[in-house]
Design a protein around this motif. Sequence first.
Motif, PDB file in Angstrom:
ATOM      1  N   VAL A  46       0.831  -1.080   0.033  1.00  0.00           N
ATOM      2  CA  VAL A  46       0.108   0.100  -0.032  1.00  0.00           C
ATOM      3  C   VAL A  46       0.887   1.161  -0.058  1.00  0.00           C
ATOM      4  CG1 VAL A  46      -1.709   1.309   1.246  1.00  0.00           C
ATOM      5  CG2 VAL A  46      -1.709  -1.233   1.332  1.00  0.00           C
ATOM      6  N   GLU A  47       0.582   2.219  -0.785  1.00  0.00           N
ATOM      7  CA  GLU A  47       1.247   3.564  -0.918  1.00  0.00           C
ATOM      8  C   GLU A  47       0.929   4.242   0.615  1.00  0.00           C
ATOM      9  OE1 GLU A  47       0.933   5.648  -4.597  1.00  0.00           O
ATOM     10  OE2 GLU A  47       1.375   3.849  -5.587  1.00  0.00           O
ATOM     11  N   ALA A  48       1.791   4.645   1.184  1.00  0.00           N
ATOM     12  CA  ALA A  48       1.627   5.651   2.256  1.00  0.00           C
ATOM     13  C   ALA A  48       2.686   6.770   2.558  1.00  0.00           C
ATOM     14  CB  ALA A  48       1.672   4.388   3.563  1.00  0.00           C
ATOM     15  N   THR A  49       2.345   7.586   3.301  1.00  0.00           N
ATOM     16  CA  THR A  49       3.159   8.678   3.610  1.00  0.00           C
ATOM     17  C   THR A  49       3.233   8.932   5.196  1.00  0.00           C
ATOM     18  OG1 THR A  49       2.094  10.058   1.869  1.00  0.00           O
ATOM     19  CG2 THR A  49       3.448  11.175   3.600  1.00  0.00           C
TER      20      THR A  49
ATOM     21  N   ASP B 279      15.646   5.557   9.366  1.00  0.00           N
ATOM     22  CA  ASP B 279      15.948   5.707   7.823  1.00  0.00           C
ATOM     23  C   ASP B 279      14.656   6.343   7.240  1.00  0.00           C
ATOM     24  OD1 ASP B 279      18.521   5.002   8.051  1.00  0.00           O
ATOM     25  OD2 ASP B 279      18.094   2.939   6.969  1.00  0.00           O
ATOM     26  N   PHE B 280      13.425   5.826   7.841  1.00  0.00           N
ATOM     27  CA  PHE B 280      12.231   6.425   7.350  1.00  0.00           C
ATOM     28  C   PHE B 280      11.687   7.288   8.039  1.00  0.00           C
ATOM     29  CE2 PHE B 280      12.979   1.941   5.808  1.00  0.00           C
ATOM     30  CZ  PHE B 280      12.698   2.120   4.475  1.00  0.00           C
ATOM     31  N   LYS B 281      12.138   7.960   8.873  1.00  0.00           N
ATOM     32  CA  LYS B 281      11.763   8.972   9.634  1.00  0.00           C
ATOM     33  C   LYS B 281      11.967  10.452   8.946  1.00  0.00           C
ATOM     34  CE  LYS B 281      11.405   6.820  14.173  1.00  0.00           C
ATOM     35  NZ  LYS B 281      11.867   6.844  15.737  1.00  0.00           N
ATOM     36  N   VAL B 282      11.139  10.702   8.079  1.00  0.00           N
ATOM     37  CA  VAL B 282      11.512  11.759   7.267  1.00  0.00           C
ATOM     38  C   VAL B 282      10.170  12.322   6.965  1.00  0.00           C
ATOM     39  CG1 VAL B 282      12.224  12.846   5.051  1.00  0.00           C
ATOM     40  CG2 VAL B 282      13.558  10.872   6.056  1.00  0.00           C
ATOM     41  N   ASP B 283       9.923  13.723   7.548  1.00  0.00           N
ATOM     42  CA  ASP B 283       8.575  14.072   7.101  1.00  0.00           C
ATOM     43  C   ASP B 283       8.084  14.154   5.617  1.00  0.00           C
ATOM     44  OD1 ASP B 283       6.242  15.224   8.489  1.00  0.00           O
ATOM     45  OD2 ASP B 283       6.789  17.170   7.772  1.00  0.00           O
ATOM     46  N   ALA B 284       6.847  13.697   5.502  1.00  0.00           N
ATOM     47  CA  ALA B 284       6.103  13.657   4.146  1.00  0.00           C
ATOM     48  C   ALA B 284       6.971  12.656   3.234  1.00  0.00           C
ATOM     49  CB  ALA B 284       6.121  14.995   3.572  1.00  0.00           C
ATOM     50  N   GLN B 285       7.757  11.612   3.786  1.00  0.00           N
ATOM     51  CA  GLN B 285       8.470  10.909   2.907  1.00  0.00           C
ATOM     52  C   GLN B 285       7.244   9.590   2.341  1.00  0.00           C
ATOM     53  OE1 GLN B 285      11.921   9.725   2.207  1.00  0.00           O
ATOM     54  NE2 GLN B 285      10.603   8.543   0.755  1.00  0.00           N
ATOM     55  N   LYS B 286       7.181   9.601   0.916  1.00  0.00           N
ATOM     56  CA  LYS B 286       6.279   8.563   0.528  1.00  0.00           C
ATOM     57  C   LYS B 286       7.052   6.914   0.395  1.00  0.00           C
ATOM     58  CE  LYS B 286       3.638  11.723  -1.277  1.00  0.00           C
ATOM     59  NZ  LYS B 286       2.138  11.786  -0.738  1.00  0.00           N
ATOM     60  N   VAL B 287       6.109   6.097   0.863  1.00  0.00           N
ATOM     61  CA  VAL B 287       6.796   4.925   0.984  1.00  0.00           C
ATOM     62  C   VAL B 287       5.552   3.854   0.434  1.00  0.00           C
ATOM     63  CG1 VAL B 287       8.118   5.296   3.135  1.00  0.00           C
ATOM     64  CG2 VAL B 287       5.642   4.676   3.748  1.00  0.00           C
ATOM     65  N   ILE B 288       6.073   2.520   0.307  1.00  0.00           N
ATOM     66  CA  ILE B 288       5.242   1.510   0.074  1.00  0.00           C
ATOM     67  C   ILE B 288       5.379   0.305   1.343  1.00  0.00           C
ATOM     68  CG2 ILE B 288       4.642  -0.377  -1.382  1.00  0.00           C
ATOM     69  CD1 ILE B 288       5.648   1.461  -3.659  1.00  0.00           C
ATOM     70  N   ILE B 289       4.323   0.065   1.968  1.00  0.00           N
ATOM     71  CA  ILE B 289       4.183  -0.816   3.145  1.00  0.00           C
ATOM     72  C   ILE B 289       3.495  -2.298   2.989  1.00  0.00           C
ATOM     73  CG2 ILE B 289       4.609   1.171   4.695  1.00  0.00           C
ATOM     74  CD1 ILE B 289       1.693   0.916   5.581  1.00  0.00           C
TER      75      ILE B 289
ATOM     76  N   ARG C 212       2.115  -2.816  12.640  1.00  0.00           N
ATOM     77  CA  ARG C 212       3.224  -3.303  12.591  1.00  0.00           C
ATOM     78  C   ARG C 212       3.772  -3.642  11.253  1.00  0.00           C
ATOM     79  NH1 ARG C 212       4.706  -7.308  16.343  1.00  0.00           N
ATOM     80  NH2 ARG C 212       4.546  -5.456  17.794  1.00  0.00           N
ATOM     81  N   LEU C 213       4.732  -2.899  10.967  1.00  0.00           N
ATOM     82  CA  LEU C 213       5.461  -2.775   9.558  1.00  0.00           C
ATOM     83  C   LEU C 213       6.037  -4.128   9.372  1.00  0.00           C
ATOM     84  CD1 LEU C 213       6.820   0.711   9.735  1.00  0.00           C
ATOM     85  CD2 LEU C 213       4.803  -0.182   8.327  1.00  0.00           C
ATOM     86  N   ASN C 214       5.839  -4.950   8.365  1.00  0.00           N
ATOM     87  CA  ASN C 214       6.414  -6.397   8.060  1.00  0.00           C
ATOM     88  C   ASN C 214       7.428  -5.691   6.832  1.00  0.00           C
ATOM     89  OD1 ASN C 214       4.509  -7.911   9.319  1.00  0.00           O
ATOM     90  ND2 ASN C 214       3.187  -7.827   7.755  1.00  0.00           N
ATOM     91  N   SER C 215       7.292  -4.663   6.196  1.00  0.00           N
ATOM     92  CA  SER C 215       8.305  -4.203   5.272  1.00  0.00           C
ATOM     93  C   SER C 215       7.888  -2.766   4.756  1.00  0.00           C
ATOM     94  CB  SER C 215       8.603  -5.225   3.743  1.00  0.00           C
ATOM     95  OG  SER C 215       7.222  -4.963   3.046  1.00  0.00           O
TER      96      SER C 215
END
Length: 108
Positions: A36-39, A70-80, A101-104
């Motif tokens: 899923v795309e997330a921010t 590494d992912f603690k960046v405000d407004a960072q677009k991610v796929i989880i 709970r993040l699996n990836s």
Amino acid sequence: MKPIKTLPVLLLLAAAGLFTNCKKSDKADPNHLVKVEATVYNSGVVAADGCDWTIKVGDVSYHPDNLGNDFKVDAQKVIIDAQIMDQKFICGWSAQLSYLRLNSIVKK
């Protein structure tokens, strides 16, 4: 040729029918977010009525319980790929965010 005894054959067919009707549900688990795309957002420190780091999927914000630095960046677009937990994170003005709970997680 010997005749086939019908009772054992019927029992065998009935047993086979029971096993073929047992299958896993094709329904997706609504609490499992897959690819899923997330921010990622920094909503501010909890002591100042913020909700710390959050992950927003659509219009819903979650509190990740295992977000790496590494992912603690405000407004960072991610796929989880993540699991929504039953527990709630209480923050801000009595906001209640579900734990995630993040699996990836990967940067987009």
